[in-house]
Design a protein around this motif. Structure first.
Motif, PDB file in Angstrom:
ATOM      1  N   TYR A  51       0.973  -1.307   0.042  1.00 15.45           N
ATOM      2  CA  TYR A  51       0.090  -0.238  -0.265  1.00 15.45           C
ATOM      3  C   TYR A  51       0.831   1.254   0.053  1.00 15.45           C
ATOM      4  O   TYR A  51       1.755   1.391   0.580  1.00 15.45           O
ATOM      5  CB  TYR A  51      -0.805  -0.365   1.251  1.00 15.45           C
ATOM      6  CG  TYR A  51      -0.276  -0.007   2.618  1.00 15.45           C
ATOM      7  CD1 TYR A  51       0.128   1.306   3.004  1.00 15.45           C
ATOM      8  CD2 TYR A  51       0.434  -0.643   3.008  1.00 15.45           C
ATOM      9  CE1 TYR A  51       0.530   1.840   4.195  1.00 15.45           C
ATOM     10  CE2 TYR A  51       0.735  -0.795   4.465  1.00 15.45           C
ATOM     11  CZ  TYR A  51       0.558   0.577   5.084  1.00 15.45           C
ATOM     12  OH  TYR A  51       1.714   0.090   6.033  1.00 15.45           O
TER      13      TYR A  51
ATOM     14  N   PHE B  55      -5.168   1.692   9.418  1.00 10.40           N
ATOM     15  CA  PHE B  55      -6.810   0.876   8.367  1.00 10.40           C
ATOM     16  C   PHE B  55      -7.759   0.785   9.755  1.00 10.40           C
ATOM     17  O   PHE B  55      -6.790  -0.291  10.825  1.00 10.40           O
ATOM     18  CB  PHE B  55      -5.736   0.212   8.051  1.00 10.40           C
ATOM     19  CG  PHE B  55      -4.946   0.758   7.004  1.00 10.40           C
ATOM     20  CD1 PHE B  55      -4.918   0.607   5.469  1.00 10.40           C
ATOM     21  CD2 PHE B  55      -3.681   1.050   6.634  1.00 10.40           C
ATOM     22  CE1 PHE B  55      -4.822   1.144   4.525  1.00 10.40           C
ATOM     23  CE2 PHE B  55      -3.044   1.162   5.319  1.00 10.40           C
ATOM     24  CZ  PHE B  55      -3.996   1.199   4.675  1.00 10.40           C
TER      25      PHE B  55
ATOM     26  N   LEU C 164     -12.721  -3.266   4.730  1.00 10.71           N
ATOM     27  CA  LEU C 164     -10.986  -2.849   5.069  1.00 10.71           C
ATOM     28  C   LEU C 164     -11.640  -1.568   4.419  1.00 10.71           C
ATOM     29  O   LEU C 164     -12.080  -0.971   3.669  1.00 10.71           O
ATOM     30  CB  LEU C 164     -10.355  -3.124   4.187  1.00 10.71           C
ATOM     31  CG  LEU C 164      -8.487  -2.499   3.972  1.00 10.71           C
ATOM     32  CD1 LEU C 164      -8.422  -3.382   5.574  1.00 10.71           C
ATOM     33  CD2 LEU C 164      -8.152  -3.064   3.097  1.00 10.71           C
TER      34      LEU C 164
ATOM     35  N   LEU D  83      -9.897   3.076   5.710  1.00  8.04           N
ATOM     36  CA  LEU D  83      -8.961   3.520   6.056  1.00  8.04           C
ATOM     37  C   LEU D  83      -9.337   4.617   6.959  1.00  8.04           C
ATOM     38  O   LEU D  83     -10.701   5.563   7.002  1.00  8.04           O
ATOM     39  CB  LEU D  83      -8.172   4.534   4.736  1.00  8.04           C
ATOM     40  CG  LEU D  83      -6.940   5.715   5.353  1.00  8.04           C
ATOM     41  CD1 LEU D  83      -6.355   4.868   5.610  1.00  8.04           C
ATOM     42  CD2 LEU D  83      -6.279   5.761   4.322  1.00  8.04           C
TER      43      LEU D  83
END
Length: 120
Positions: free
Chosen positions: A47, A59, A101, A103
Motif C-alpha cells: 500500500y 487501517f 477494510l 482507512l
C-alpha cells in the motif's frame, strides 16, 4: 508455502489472485476501501498513500459495526507526506473474516494512493 508469480500468489495448493484498490478518501473517521467479502479476510500485500495536509491515518476493519484497528497510527505531518508499505508476500495486515477494510482519518483531509490485496 508461499510462491510468487506475476498473475497470482500460491498459498499451499491454492492460487490467489492479487486485487487492486484505489485510496481516494477525505472524510474524518472511517472511509471504506474494500467491501466485506463473505467468509474471506482481506490481506493487504502492499500500500501507499499521500495526504494533502496534516492528518493521522490507520487501517481499520468493520467500519459499519464496531471498528477494529488493524494498524497503529500513520502520521502525515503536512501536505505531500506519505506512507509506503512495499510488497510483503505474507501481508502487512488483514481484516477479520467477512469484514471490510477501511482507512480511518483523524481529520477531513484528502488522502490518495493504492493498495494490493488478496482474499484469503
Amino acid at each position: 508455502s508461499v510462491k510468487l508469480a506475476t498473475d497470482g500468489i500460491g498459498s499451499g495448493s491454492s492460487s490467489l489472485t492479487p486485487k487492486f484498490a484505489k485510496i481516494a478518501v477525505s472524510s474524518s473517521g472511517n472511509n471504506a476501501l474494500v467491501a466485506a467479502v463473505a467468509s474471506k479476510k482481506i490481506r493487504v500485500l502492499a500500500y501507499n498513500f499521500i495526504a494533502n495536509g496534516a492528518v493521522n491515518a490507520k487501517f481499520q476493519s468493520d467500519g459499519a459495526g464496531t471498528p477494529v484497528d488493524l494498524t497503529g497510527l500513520k502520521y502525515c505531518d503536512a501536505a505531500g507526506a506519505g506512507i509506503c508499505g512495499p510488497f510483503n508476500p505474507v501481508g502487512w495486515f488483514e481484516s477479520a473474516s467477512g469484514k471490510s477494510l477501511d482507512l480511518n482519518l483523524s481529520g477531513a483531509v484528502a488522502v490518495g494512493g493504492e493498495l494490493v490485496y488478496i482474499e484469503v
